[in-house]
Design a protein around this motif. Structure first.
Motif, PDB file in Angstrom:
ATOM      1  N   ARG A 201       1.248  -5.741  -4.219  1.00  0.00           N
ATOM      2  CA  ARG A 201       1.358  -5.688  -2.798  1.00  0.00           C
ATOM      3  C   ARG A 201       1.506  -7.048  -2.172  1.00  0.00           C
ATOM      4  O   ARG A 201       1.924  -7.107  -0.961  1.00  0.00           O
ATOM      5  CB  ARG A 201       0.510  -4.689  -2.153  1.00  0.00           C
ATOM      6  CG  ARG A 201       0.557  -3.302  -2.778  1.00  0.00           C
ATOM      7  CD  ARG A 201      -0.392  -2.302  -2.412  1.00  0.00           C
ATOM      8  NE  ARG A 201      -1.652  -2.679  -2.941  1.00  0.00           N
ATOM      9  CZ  ARG A 201      -2.855  -2.101  -2.709  1.00  0.00           C
ATOM     10  NH1 ARG A 201      -3.036  -0.931  -2.097  1.00  0.00           N
ATOM     11  NH2 ARG A 201      -3.969  -2.525  -3.544  1.00  0.00           N
ATOM     12  N   ASP A 263      -3.498  -4.662   5.719  1.00  0.00           N
ATOM     13  CA  ASP A 263      -4.063  -4.077   4.737  1.00  0.00           C
ATOM     14  C   ASP A 263      -2.979  -3.622   3.556  1.00  0.00           C
ATOM     15  O   ASP A 263      -2.155  -3.165   4.065  1.00  0.00           O
ATOM     16  CB  ASP A 263      -4.863  -2.684   5.377  1.00  0.00           C
ATOM     17  CG  ASP A 263      -5.652  -1.803   4.322  1.00  0.00           C
ATOM     18  OD1 ASP A 263      -5.463  -2.172   3.071  1.00  0.00           O
ATOM     19  OD2 ASP A 263      -6.283  -0.804   4.876  1.00  0.00           O
ATOM     20  N   ASP A 265      -3.235  -1.547   1.627  1.00  0.00           N
ATOM     21  CA  ASP A 265      -2.785   0.062   1.579  1.00  0.00           C
ATOM     22  C   ASP A 265      -1.726   0.576   2.489  1.00  0.00           C
ATOM     23  O   ASP A 265      -1.170   1.567   2.520  1.00  0.00           O
ATOM     24  CB  ASP A 265      -3.779   0.894   1.683  1.00  0.00           C
ATOM     25  CG  ASP A 265      -4.949   0.607   0.238  1.00  0.00           C
ATOM     26  OD1 ASP A 265      -4.488   0.501  -0.583  1.00  0.00           O
ATOM     27  OD2 ASP A 265      -6.222   0.933   0.508  1.00  0.00           O
ATOM     28  N   GLN A 266      -1.641  -0.280   3.703  1.00  0.00           N
ATOM     29  CA  GLN A 266      -0.748   0.249   4.794  1.00  0.00           C
ATOM     30  C   GLN A 266       0.714  -0.314   4.547  1.00  0.00           C
ATOM     31  O   GLN A 266       1.486   0.114   5.390  1.00  0.00           O
ATOM     32  CB  GLN A 266      -1.300  -0.505   6.015  1.00  0.00           C
ATOM     33  CG  GLN A 266      -2.556   0.141   6.456  1.00  0.00           C
ATOM     34  CD  GLN A 266      -2.682   1.626   6.467  1.00  0.00           C
ATOM     35  OE1 GLN A 266      -1.754   2.257   7.165  1.00  0.00           O
ATOM     36  NE2 GLN A 266      -3.791   2.090   6.092  1.00  0.00           N
ATOM     37  N   TYR A 269       4.597   1.153  -0.663  1.00  0.00           N
ATOM     38  CA  TYR A 269       3.674   1.394  -2.092  1.00  0.00           C
ATOM     39  C   TYR A 269       4.391   0.773  -3.167  1.00  0.00           C
ATOM     40  O   TYR A 269       3.924   0.179  -4.251  1.00  0.00           O
ATOM     41  CB  TYR A 269       3.584   2.883  -2.659  1.00  0.00           C
ATOM     42  CG  TYR A 269       4.725   3.445  -2.632  1.00  0.00           C
ATOM     43  CD1 TYR A 269       5.720   3.565  -3.751  1.00  0.00           C
ATOM     44  CD2 TYR A 269       5.164   4.302  -1.623  1.00  0.00           C
ATOM     45  CE1 TYR A 269       6.813   4.481  -3.659  1.00  0.00           C
ATOM     46  CE2 TYR A 269       6.327   5.085  -1.389  1.00  0.00           C
ATOM     47  CZ  TYR A 269       7.318   4.954  -2.834  1.00  0.00           C
ATOM     48  OH  TYR A 269       8.598   5.754  -2.759  1.00  0.00           O
ATOM     49  N   LEU A 540      -1.846   5.002  -6.410  1.00  0.00           N
ATOM     50  CA  LEU A 540      -1.281   5.428  -4.911  1.00  0.00           C
ATOM     51  C   LEU A 540      -0.035   6.127  -5.038  1.00  0.00           C
ATOM     52  O   LEU A 540       0.293   7.262  -4.236  1.00  0.00           O
ATOM     53  CB  LEU A 540      -0.924   4.334  -4.031  1.00  0.00           C
ATOM     54  CG  LEU A 540      -0.889   4.348  -2.656  1.00  0.00           C
ATOM     55  CD1 LEU A 540      -1.897   5.118  -2.090  1.00  0.00           C
ATOM     56  CD2 LEU A 540      -0.679   2.989  -2.239  1.00  0.00           C
ATOM     57  N   HIS A 543      -0.625   9.757  -6.228  1.00  0.00           N
ATOM     58  CA  HIS A 543      -1.320  10.521  -5.134  1.00  0.00           C
ATOM     59  C   HIS A 543      -0.236  11.080  -4.283  1.00  0.00           C
ATOM     60  O   HIS A 543      -0.317  12.192  -3.885  1.00  0.00           O
ATOM     61  CB  HIS A 543      -2.493   9.704  -4.355  1.00  0.00           C
ATOM     62  CG  HIS A 543      -3.058  10.322  -3.347  1.00  0.00           C
ATOM     63  ND1 HIS A 543      -3.858  11.098  -3.294  1.00  0.00           N
ATOM     64  CD2 HIS A 543      -2.682  10.229  -1.829  1.00  0.00           C
ATOM     65  CE1 HIS A 543      -4.300  11.770  -1.996  1.00  0.00           C
ATOM     66  NE2 HIS A 543      -3.671  11.051  -1.294  1.00  0.00           N
ATOM     67  N   GLU A 544       0.442  10.274  -3.957  1.00  0.00           N
ATOM     68  CA  GLU A 544       1.429  10.520  -2.790  1.00  0.00           C
ATOM     69  C   GLU A 544       2.549  11.742  -3.661  1.00  0.00           C
ATOM     70  O   GLU A 544       2.942  12.708  -2.875  1.00  0.00           O
ATOM     71  CB  GLU A 544       2.362   9.530  -2.290  1.00  0.00           C
ATOM     72  CG  GLU A 544       1.774   8.455  -1.606  1.00  0.00           C
ATOM     73  CD  GLU A 544       2.607   7.430  -1.197  1.00  0.00           C
ATOM     74  OE1 GLU A 544       3.418   6.932  -1.905  1.00  0.00           O
ATOM     75  OE2 GLU A 544       2.051   6.317  -0.425  1.00  0.00           O
ATOM     76  N   LEU A 578      -8.713   6.636  -7.686  1.00  0.00           N
ATOM     77  CA  LEU A 578      -8.395   5.707  -6.445  1.00  0.00           C
ATOM     78  C   LEU A 578      -9.393   4.971  -6.056  1.00  0.00           C
ATOM     79  O   LEU A 578      -9.295   4.475  -4.728  1.00  0.00           O
ATOM     80  CB  LEU A 578      -7.560   6.646  -5.135  1.00  0.00           C
ATOM     81  CG  LEU A 578      -6.032   6.593  -5.540  1.00  0.00           C
ATOM     82  CD1 LEU A 578      -5.386   7.825  -4.374  1.00  0.00           C
ATOM     83  CD2 LEU A 578      -5.146   5.322  -5.277  1.00  0.00           C
ATOM     84  N   ARG A 580     -12.006   6.994  -4.577  1.00  0.00           N
ATOM     85  CA  ARG A 580     -12.564   7.876  -3.400  1.00  0.00           C
ATOM     86  C   ARG A 580     -13.313   9.021  -4.281  1.00  0.00           C
ATOM     87  O   ARG A 580     -12.951  10.150  -4.154  1.00  0.00           O
ATOM     88  CB  ARG A 580     -11.391   8.355  -2.801  1.00  0.00           C
ATOM     89  CG  ARG A 580     -10.463   7.289  -1.925  1.00  0.00           C
ATOM     90  CD  ARG A 580      -9.487   7.959  -1.523  1.00  0.00           C
ATOM     91  NE  ARG A 580      -9.149   8.991  -0.664  1.00  0.00           N
ATOM     92  CZ  ARG A 580      -8.242   9.582  -0.130  1.00  0.00           C
ATOM     93  NH1 ARG A 580      -6.938   9.119  -0.322  1.00  0.00           N
ATOM     94  NH2 ARG A 580      -8.367  10.569   0.584  1.00  0.00           N
TER      95      ARG A 580
END
Length: 799
Positions: A201, A263, A265-266, A269, A540, A543-544, A578, A580
């Motif tokens: 990223r 960020d 993560d924003q 992906y 990520l 997850h999506e 992830l 979490r």
């Protein structure tokens, strides 16, 4: 270097092309092959420098050069060779005729590039980054000067691996007063500036900076000095590109600003995710239709369709060669095979059904909270998924016939290129019923091999059957796709996750186009795609995709359907990966209650989820609750599967981890001793799981202060792991570290230092210097140096 220098008796330097902070680039002739090449000569290594540092530097150069040479993509500069000549490291690359983007910007000042050219560059660079990131390679210094545009409009990224090497050598990286590594400040990501972990990223952020400058003729942040530019990247929202250039298409601005999110993560992906926005931008650009000639290529007389990715930039689907005749099933395969066992890796769904029958498999990853000496690799089982046999006797053209819609890309994946309907119009002759019966029998034999855990053989059978079915029935026929699904399943069980991802992506796309995106078979393939993405560490994206599949399953099957619950379990599992654990715990506990209600408290699927609840509790530091959960799972599995079943033993192992964490090493020691005996009896003394239990036994001997015994145990396990897993396997390195820990406790610091240094060097070579495991090992090394009162060296290791 000088003109006419002959490097290694092969590469003759002709004329200097450019010079920069890293060294020089020469046009050269390869005397062996008679072709023109470019030779990048790095600055000479400092004479009299630290020999150990120089040795590490040369090894790192070789590693980075090998990585660069392995990249084969139209959008990446090809590296032919590398080496050292008279103290200078050099790379031999393809010779590109053209100009880099920095030169193009300079030549066009004060005007930016035409919009259509910006889009063309964005598409090609994104395709190249998607490929390199999929190979696990991050550029780290993407900037206009490192992107070349050739005469035919092809865009190529240069200098992969050079940025990290430059930082290590210190040629271009300078340190500010606050210790920030200064690379090229106008294109550095916020995480680079902060010295945090950098992944793909960061390249996407740098791409956003490059596109911003191409589109507006100015970088997103400017200032009087490098520090003000860095502060802008870190703290300031960039001005919208259309504020500087109103005619830019809105979708292009949206893409650029998305890439420039502070960020990671924003941000998108992956580079693949930029394609829809860039297509929309092209559609809104005058002359940007798909039949147009590229602005870049047309000027050189080369015609390229806009929007069409270069053929070599697409990841081809590998079709196995046609196998003449019938591939025989091994003679030693029994006529009947046992039913597919319930294994424990919830990444698996039925290939063509949506039933409540449990065929789940769980791969329990190590708990990050566990001590490095106890839990080092996955506890996993194996399972298979039945393939769909349609019993049709003719080729498949899909419910829409030859004119069916193009395949739909899987969320989280770019998917293969759209398959033309012409391929499906080329209907092969109707196969005989005898051939179909033989193929169905072989398909079933492949499933049987999988049930027996013989995945290499199962893969070969399914691959051959898929090829034969494609020839006989067509590529989109349900039976062909069922065989491809099973091919992907076998590849996944063999750890060949990239190949499995390719198979699943294709099956999901084909099924989506013919059956619909929410058909149970399509959802099964999409869920497997998510599972493999997780195995590749692309959590990520996984997850999506899991979230999208779960929403579809809840809509079409209901919230309590076993397949819906399986997908929710997968989502909980992936949330933990992830980072979490709290979210993972809440979802897993919810799924466990639902499964107990729908399937029963002792059902294997229910126990799989309760096992995941225990894992999440451990990640949260709630070890007493985790222990209670694992003991309950072990007891129920012992009743239903037997006390020596691998899944029962896996739950017992986790109970030992919890006991150690709770300060109850004597109980953990007894548990691991019994577990090691059971593992050896069931799986053999050298099985990795047996060695893991023996390792845990040694760890708890140390916790009890029995260090001579702990040292002996650690050495025995280390020797066995070197023999079974290899000297550089992560589990082997953990055992080496445990040897060093015991040596330290026995006051043998000189011996411990050698072992700590070995582990740190191997991890640095394999994982890289910034990997958390490498840093932990360097910290161990520094601690050991402090014990030896070598404080200056310890400070260097800490740095």
């Amino acid at each position: 270097m000088a003109e006419d220098t002959l490097i290694q008796g092969r590469y003759r330097l002709l004329d200097l092309i450019g010079r920069g902070g890293m060294g020089e680039v020469w046009r050269a002739r390869d005397e062996s092959l008679g072709r023109r090449v470019a030779v990048k000569c790095l600055k000479p290594l400092a004479e009299g420098g630290d020999s150990a540092f120089m040795r590490v530097l040369r090894e790192r150069f070789r590693r980075e050069a090998r990585v660069a040479a392995a990249l084969q993509h139209r959008g990446v500069t090809v590296v032919h060779d590398f080496g050292e000549h008279e103290g200078q490291l050099y790379l031999v690359m393809e010779l590109l005729e053209g100009r880099n983007l920095s030169q193009l910007l300079e030549a066009g000042k004060p005007s930016p590039l035409p919009v259509i050219e910006v889009i063309e560059v964005a598409e090609q660079v994104a395709a190249a980054l998607a490929y390199t990131h999929d190979q696990g390679v991050v550029h780290r210094d993407l900037k206009p000067a490192n992107v070349m545009r050739t005469g035919d409009g092809t865009v190529k990224i240069c200098d992969f691996g050079i940025a990290r090497l430059a930082h290590d050598i210190g040629f271009t990286a300078k340190l500010t007063g606050t210790g920030i590594a200064m690379g090229t400040p106008h294109y550095m990501s916020p995480e680079q500036i902060a010295g945090a972990t950098v992944d793909h990223r960061s390249d996407l952020y740098s791409l956003g900076c490059v596109l911003y400058e191409l589109a507006t003729a100015a970088p997103p942040f400017e200032g009087g000095d490098a520090w003000s530019v860095l502060v802008g990247h870190r703290d300031t929202t960039p001005a919208p590109p259309r504020a500087r250039r109103p005619e830019l298409p809105g979708p292009l601005e949206h893409v650029i600003l998305g890439l420039l999110a502070k960020d990671p993560d924003q941000r998108p992906y992956s580079a693949t995710a930029l394609a829809p926005g860039l297509r929309a931008a092209r559609a809104g650009t005058p002359g940007g239709g798909h039949a147009a000639v590229t602005a870049m290529g047309a000027r050189s007389g080369h015609l390229t369709r806009l929007g069409a990715a270069p053929a070599s930039s697409r990841t081809p689907v590998q079709h196995p060669a046609r196998v003449p005749g019938v591939v025989s099933v091994p003679a030693h395969l029994p006529a009947t095979v046992p039913a597919r066992p319930p294994a424990w890796s919830e990444g698996i769904c039925g290939g063509s059904r949506a039933s409540g029958a449990w065929s789940a498999v769980e791969t329990a990853a190590p708990a990050s909270g566990a001590p490095e000496g106890e839990r080092t690799s996955a506890e996993s089982g194996a399972a298979g998924a039945p393939g769909a046999l349609s019993a049709l006797t003719g080729p498949w053209t899909g419910p829409h016939g030859a004119g069916r819609p193009a395949p739909v890309a899987v969320p989280g994946q770019g998917g293969p290129p759209a398959i033309s309907s012409a391929r499906h119009r080329a209907v092969p002759p109707a196969p005989s019923r005898e051939l179909l019966a033989v193929l169905a029998e072989r398909h079933g034999a492949g499933l049987g091999l999988g049930r027996l855990g013989r995945w290499e053989e199962a893969h070969e059978v399914h691959r051959a059957v898929a090829a034969e079915r494609e020839l006989a029935l067509g590529p989109g026929h349900p039976d062909t796709l069922a065989s491809r699904y099973e091919t992907g399943f076998a590849l996944s069980r063999l750890g060949r996750h990239r190949e499995a991802l390719e198979e699943y992506t294709r099956v999901a796309s084909e099924r989506g186009a013919t059956l619909g995106r929410e058909h149970p078979d399509t959802l099964a393939a999409r869920q497997e795609t998510a599972y493999v993405l997780g195995q590749l560490g692309r959590y990520l994206e996984a997850h999506e995709l899991y979230a999208a599949v779960l929403a579809a399953r809840e809509r079409t099957m209901g919230p309590d359907h076993p397949d819906t619950l399986r997908c929710r379990h997968n989502l909980a599992f992936n949330l933990s990966r992830l980072g979490r654990p709290a979210d993972s715990y809440e979802l897993a506990a919810e799924v466990a209650r639902a499964r107990a209600r729908v399937l029963g408290a002792g059902h294997p699927d229910t126990l799989v989820t309760r096992y995941e609840v225990g894992y999440a509790l451990g990640r949260l530091g709630r070890w007493a609750e985790a222990l209670e959960t694992y003991l309950a799972v072990a007891a129920l599995r012992g009743e239903s599967l037997g006390p020596d079943h691998p899944d029962t033993l896996a739950a017992r192992y986790e109970s030992g981890v919890c006991l150690g964490r709770l300060g109850r090493p004597a109980e953990a020691l007894e548990l691991y001793r019994d577990l090691a005996l059971a593992r050896a009896r069931v799986q053999g003394r050298d099985h990795p799981e047996t060695l893991r239990a023996l390792h845990g036994l040694g760890v708890n001997l140390g916790r009890l202060g029995r260090w001579p015994q702990a040292l002996t145990q650690a050495r025995e396990v280390c020797e066995a792991r070197e023999r079974v897993l290899g000297p550089e396997h992560p589990d082997t390195l953990v055992s080496h570290r445990e040897v060093a820990v015991a040596l330290g406790w026995l006051g043998r610091w000189e011996e411990a230092l050698k072992v700590y240094g070995y582990v740190a060097d191997v991890r640095e070579r394999v994982l890289g210097p910034a990997d958390p495991g490498t840093l932990a090992s360097r910290n161990d090394e520094a601690h050991c140096l402090e014990q030896l009162t070598r404080s200056i060296e310890a400070a260097g290791a800490h740095r």
